[in-house]
Design a protein around this motif. Structure first.
Motif, PDB file in Angstrom:
ATOM      1  N   UNK A 119      -2.416 -15.073 -41.248  1.00 28.50           N
ATOM      2  CA  UNK A 119      -3.156 -16.288 -40.910  1.00 28.50           C
ATOM      3  C   UNK A 119      -2.352 -17.066 -39.878  1.00 28.50           C
ATOM      4  N   UNK A 120      -2.933 -17.302 -38.726  1.00 32.35           N
ATOM      5  CA  UNK A 120      -2.279 -18.100 -37.686  1.00 32.35           C
ATOM      6  C   UNK A 120      -2.492 -19.586 -37.982  1.00 32.35           C
ATOM      7  N   UNK A 121      -1.408 -20.356 -37.931  1.00 33.61           N
ATOM      8  CA  UNK A 121      -1.500 -21.817 -38.038  1.00 33.61           C
ATOM      9  C   UNK A 121      -0.851 -22.376 -36.783  1.00 33.61           C
ATOM     10  N   UNK A 122      -1.660 -22.956 -35.912  1.00 36.18           N
ATOM     11  CA  UNK A 122      -1.138 -23.333 -34.599  1.00 36.18           C
ATOM     12  C   UNK A 122      -1.859 -24.541 -34.015  1.00 36.18           C
ATOM     13  N   UNK A 123      -1.130 -25.277 -33.180  1.00 39.06           N
ATOM     14  CA  UNK A 123      -1.710 -26.386 -32.417  1.00 39.06           C
ATOM     15  C   UNK A 123      -2.077 -25.946 -31.010  1.00 39.06           C
ATOM     16  N   UNK A 124      -1.864 -24.691 -30.689  1.00 33.94           N
ATOM     17  CA  UNK A 124      -2.116 -24.188 -29.349  1.00 33.94           C
ATOM     18  C   UNK A 124      -3.598 -24.291 -29.021  1.00 33.94           C
ATOM     19  N   UNK A 125      -3.926 -24.846 -27.860  1.00 33.17           N
ATOM     20  CA  UNK A 125      -5.317 -25.083 -27.484  1.00 33.17           C
ATOM     21  C   UNK A 125      -5.739 -24.310 -26.242  1.00 33.17           C
ATOM     22  N   UNK A 126      -5.043 -23.255 -25.956  1.00 30.26           N
ATOM     23  CA  UNK A 126      -5.394 -22.400 -24.822  1.00 30.26           C
ATOM     24  C   UNK A 126      -6.819 -21.867 -24.990  1.00 30.26           C
ATOM     25  N   UNK A 127      -7.656 -21.931 -23.954  1.00 30.79           N
ATOM     26  CA  UNK A 127      -9.038 -21.438 -24.064  1.00 30.79           C
ATOM     27  C   UNK A 127      -9.077 -19.984 -24.540  1.00 30.79           C
ATOM     28  N   UNK A 128      -9.908 -19.713 -25.522  1.00 34.28           N
ATOM     29  CA  UNK A 128     -10.076 -18.349 -26.018  1.00 34.28           C
ATOM     30  C   UNK A 128      -8.953 -17.843 -26.883  1.00 34.28           C
ATOM     31  N   UNK A 129      -8.031 -18.710 -27.283  1.00 32.11           N
ATOM     32  CA  UNK A 129      -6.855 -18.240 -28.025  1.00 32.11           C
ATOM     33  C   UNK A 129      -7.234 -17.639 -29.379  1.00 32.11           C
ATOM     34  N   UNK A 130      -8.225 -18.248 -30.052  1.00 30.43           N
ATOM     35  CA  UNK A 130      -8.600 -17.738 -31.369  1.00 30.43           C
ATOM     36  C   UNK A 130      -9.175 -16.321 -31.273  1.00 30.43           C
ATOM     37  N   UNK A 131     -10.071 -16.108 -30.329  1.00 30.40           N
ATOM     38  CA  UNK A 131     -10.645 -14.776 -30.138  1.00 30.40           C
ATOM     39  C   UNK A 131      -9.571 -13.764 -29.758  1.00 30.40           C
ATOM     40  N   UNK A 132      -8.649 -14.177 -28.912  1.00 27.31           N
ATOM     41  CA  UNK A 132      -7.564 -13.294 -28.486  1.00 27.31           C
ATOM     42  C   UNK A 132      -6.723 -12.842 -29.678  1.00 27.31           C
ATOM     43  N   UNK A 133      -6.397 -13.781 -30.559  1.00 23.89           N
ATOM     44  CA  UNK A 133      -5.556 -13.460 -31.710  1.00 23.89           C
ATOM     45  C   UNK A 133      -6.290 -12.574 -32.712  1.00 23.89           C
ATOM     46  N   UNK A 134      -7.571 -12.841 -32.933  1.00 27.55           N
ATOM     47  CA  UNK A 134      -8.358 -11.962 -33.799  1.00 27.55           C
ATOM     48  C   UNK A 134      -8.430 -10.561 -33.210  1.00 27.55           C
TER      49      UNK A 134
END
Length: 231
Positions: free
Chosen positions: A80-95
């Motif tokens: 489970x990623x817990x992050x404040x990073x707001x880079x566009x598309x970051x969630x999809x990239x990590x999944x």
């Protein structure tokens, strides 16, 4: 909580946040360890068995993204990623590269606990089935892993070795979304270089063979921008 002995590794360099997560999980009965850098976490992951990892992205040493890729080469436990990073598309990239869930900072403690419990439930259930089962039945699909046989009703489906391995992987983890990298590493091996077209062709061929044999629906669903899952 399903399993009071589940082992959770927290990878977070902010001492205050790490302590909040640590104390919260210990109170719930988990066996918890904290790491404050990607390098430290790598050692713990290599030397010990973990049920789940809570992972920050912006950590010293090996980055969170690098650590996630390393974990997925050898381990299937939820991350489970817990992050404040707001880079566009970051969630999809990590999944796409292997994360199971994403929680944005600042987080709600109750939400973190609920996500931990949900991911552990899925992982423990599929891990048990993976060890126990060699025959999988889903609707009118029957896969015998030991015999390397696939039946749709009474019809034998002739699959290549790679197609069979992909189908087996989907049936072992029927709710999991697999990125193309996940599939390539699991079926072809982590040392191979992922070729998107290879995955696309194999998925297309597998779908076609299942439909021609009489499946009741198209089971392999494309999750656009992420990968595939079995429904």
């Amino acid at each position: 909580m399903e399993d009071s002995k589940a082992r959770v590794l927290i990878v977070e360099d902010d001492e205050d946040i790490n302590k909040i997560l640590y104390d919260m999980l210990v109170v719930e009965g988990y066996d918890v360890k904290s790491a404050y850098s990607g390098t430290e976490a790598s050692i713990y992951i290599e030397q010990e068995e973990w049920s789940l990892v809570l992972l920050d992205l912006m950590i010293p040493g090996k980055s969170g993204e690098e650590l996630l890729v390393t974990i997925r080469k050898e381990n299937n436990m939820p991350v489970i990623i817990i992050s404040a990073k707001e880079e566009p598309g970051i969630q999809a990239k990590l999944l796409r590269i292997g994360a199971d869930d994403f929680i944005r900072k600042p987080f709600d403690v109750d939400e973190v606990l609920a996500r931990v419990e949900a991911n552990l439930r899925r992982y423990q259930s599929t891990t048990f089935e993976k060890k126990k089962e060699s025959v999988f039945v889903y609707d009118n699909i029957r896969v015998d892993v030991e015999a390397r046989e696939v039946l749709i009703g009474d019809i034998v489906v002739n699959l290549t070795a790679k197609e069979f391995s992909i189908l087996e992987l989907f049936l072992r983890y029927p709710t999991k979304v697999f990125s193309k990298d996940n599939l390539y590493e699991s079926v072809w091996g982590s040392e191979s270089i992922c070729d998107d077209n290879t995955i696309t062709v194999h998925i297309s061929n597998l779908r076609s063979k299942l439909v021609k044999a009489g499946t009741t629906k198209e089971y392999i669903k494309t999750i656009w921008g992420i990968g595939y899952r079995f429904l």
